[in-house]
Design an enzyme around this catalytic site. Sequence first.
Site, PDB file in Angstrom:
ATOM      1  N   LYS A  81       0.823  -1.206   0.000  1.00 32.96           N
ATOM      2  CA  LYS A  81       0.000   0.000   0.000  1.00 32.96           C
ATOM      3  C   LYS A  81       0.861   1.263   0.000  1.00 32.96           C
ATOM      4  O   LYS A  81       0.536   2.245  -0.673  1.00 32.96           O
ATOM      5  CB  LYS A  81      -0.937  -0.009   1.212  1.00 32.96           C
ATOM      6  CG  LYS A  81      -2.008  -1.070   1.143  1.00 32.96           C
ATOM      7  CD  LYS A  81      -2.908  -1.026   2.370  1.00 32.96           C
ATOM      8  CE  LYS A  81      -3.941  -2.144   2.310  1.00 32.96           C
ATOM      9  NZ  LYS A  81      -4.827  -2.155   3.501  1.00 32.96           N
ATOM     10  N   GLU A 128      -3.502  -1.815  19.608  1.00 33.37           N
ATOM     11  CA  GLU A 128      -2.108  -1.939  20.037  1.00 33.37           C
ATOM     12  C   GLU A 128      -1.235  -0.855  19.394  1.00 33.37           C
ATOM     13  O   GLU A 128      -0.423  -0.210  20.066  1.00 33.37           O
ATOM     14  CB  GLU A 128      -1.565  -3.328  19.683  1.00 33.37           C
ATOM     15  CG  GLU A 128      -2.170  -4.464  20.479  1.00 33.37           C
ATOM     16  CD  GLU A 128      -3.533  -4.904  19.941  1.00 33.37           C
ATOM     17  OE1 GLU A 128      -3.910  -4.447  18.837  1.00 33.37           O
ATOM     18  OE2 GLU A 128      -4.213  -5.700  20.615  1.00 33.37           O
ATOM     19  N   CYS A 169      -5.619   6.999  29.120  1.00 29.15           N
ATOM     20  CA  CYS A 169      -6.593   7.425  30.130  1.00 29.15           C
ATOM     21  C   CYS A 169      -8.003   6.949  29.789  1.00 29.15           C
ATOM     22  O   CYS A 169      -8.811   6.655  30.678  1.00 29.15           O
ATOM     23  CB  CYS A 169      -6.629   8.947  30.244  1.00 29.15           C
ATOM     24  SG  CYS A 169      -5.138   9.747  30.848  1.00 29.15           S
ATOM     25  N   CYS A 181     -13.523  -4.233  10.602  1.00 28.35           N
ATOM     26  CA  CYS A 181     -14.048  -4.149   9.237  1.00 28.35           C
ATOM     27  C   CYS A 181     -14.183  -5.527   8.610  1.00 28.35           C
ATOM     28  O   CYS A 181     -14.988  -5.726   7.703  1.00 28.35           O
ATOM     29  CB  CYS A 181     -13.140  -3.274   8.382  1.00 28.35           C
ATOM     30  SG  CYS A 181     -13.087  -1.553   8.906  1.00 28.35           S
TER      31      CYS A 181
END
Length: 337
Positions: A81, A128, A169, A181
């Site tokens: 990509k 992550e 937080c 998706c």
Amino acid sequence: MIERYSRQELFDPIGEDGQKKIGQAHVLIIGAGALGSASAEMFARSGVGKLTIVDRDILDWSNLQRQQLYTEKDVRDQLPKAVAAKRRLGELNSMIEVETFTADVTQENAEELAKGKTLIVDATDNIETRLLMNDAALKTSTPFLMGAVVASYGLTYCIGIGNHPCLHCLLDTLPPQTLTCDTAGVISPIIQVVAAHQVTNAFKYIVGEEVDHRLKSFDLWTGEQAAIDVTTLRRHNCPSCSEKAEYPFLSRENQTKTAVLCGRDTVQLTLSRYRGVELRSIAESIRPIVSDLISNMHLVACHFDGHRIVLFRDGRMLVHGTKDIVEAKTVAAKLLG
């Protein structure tokens, strides 16, 4: 007034001075998929001075429904990509600088990627990497514009601008990351909405105006939307943004060398011994035992043992057709010896 950006300069909050600032900005985009390609095109057309785009994946046919920079030829050529994005963005605006990397964002490179950038745009597909870039952005004092989409739902939030909570937080406040998706689908209009909010806040920051600090969500299908002031949710002892921040997600102790890609039957392996190797020689060595072999300067792709395999120059391997890390490692060992 440069004719190319004349309509943008006529917009009073930007003007000629704001356009000069946009032309001096350096934006880092993490991910070149749906959100990344949408925001990259907006930035390129607007005349942002430099774009740096990082993405670890190659194109497949399902991307074309919503990832606007790419063509059928890009998929047939099995381009990464990042490579296809750079080519297309260069065609859209040859006056800007575009730098791309076909690489994973890890504890090893996140902080270096963030350094020296005007701001960072989140276009990834997993929590992550967002948490990793949250810490890198905070450590380098670089604004981080978060964005997420799934189905017809989108979410945006600005991190690192003013005294507001960071992503760490808000972990208990954000919707659970159970849908992707690949499991719930996605419609392209929500991508444009979220990218538009991200890029608008980027423009505001670049030209020196106040950004929208609210956590905003939209569901285009139901028409529901919300804008929440989350200021009071900042944790005084947050490991990522408090005065005693330790930036835990940048710690190499938390680094994962294997990963099941979000919502996909694909495992990513990091094979350090193959980093920087000559891909052509690998392609020739495995040619007798594989099918549908594709080899170019960026990757080697093939079908082997019931799996689709992609090996990149940086030593990453994608094993499609499984979520089992042990199975993926076994396939890799059989292929490469």
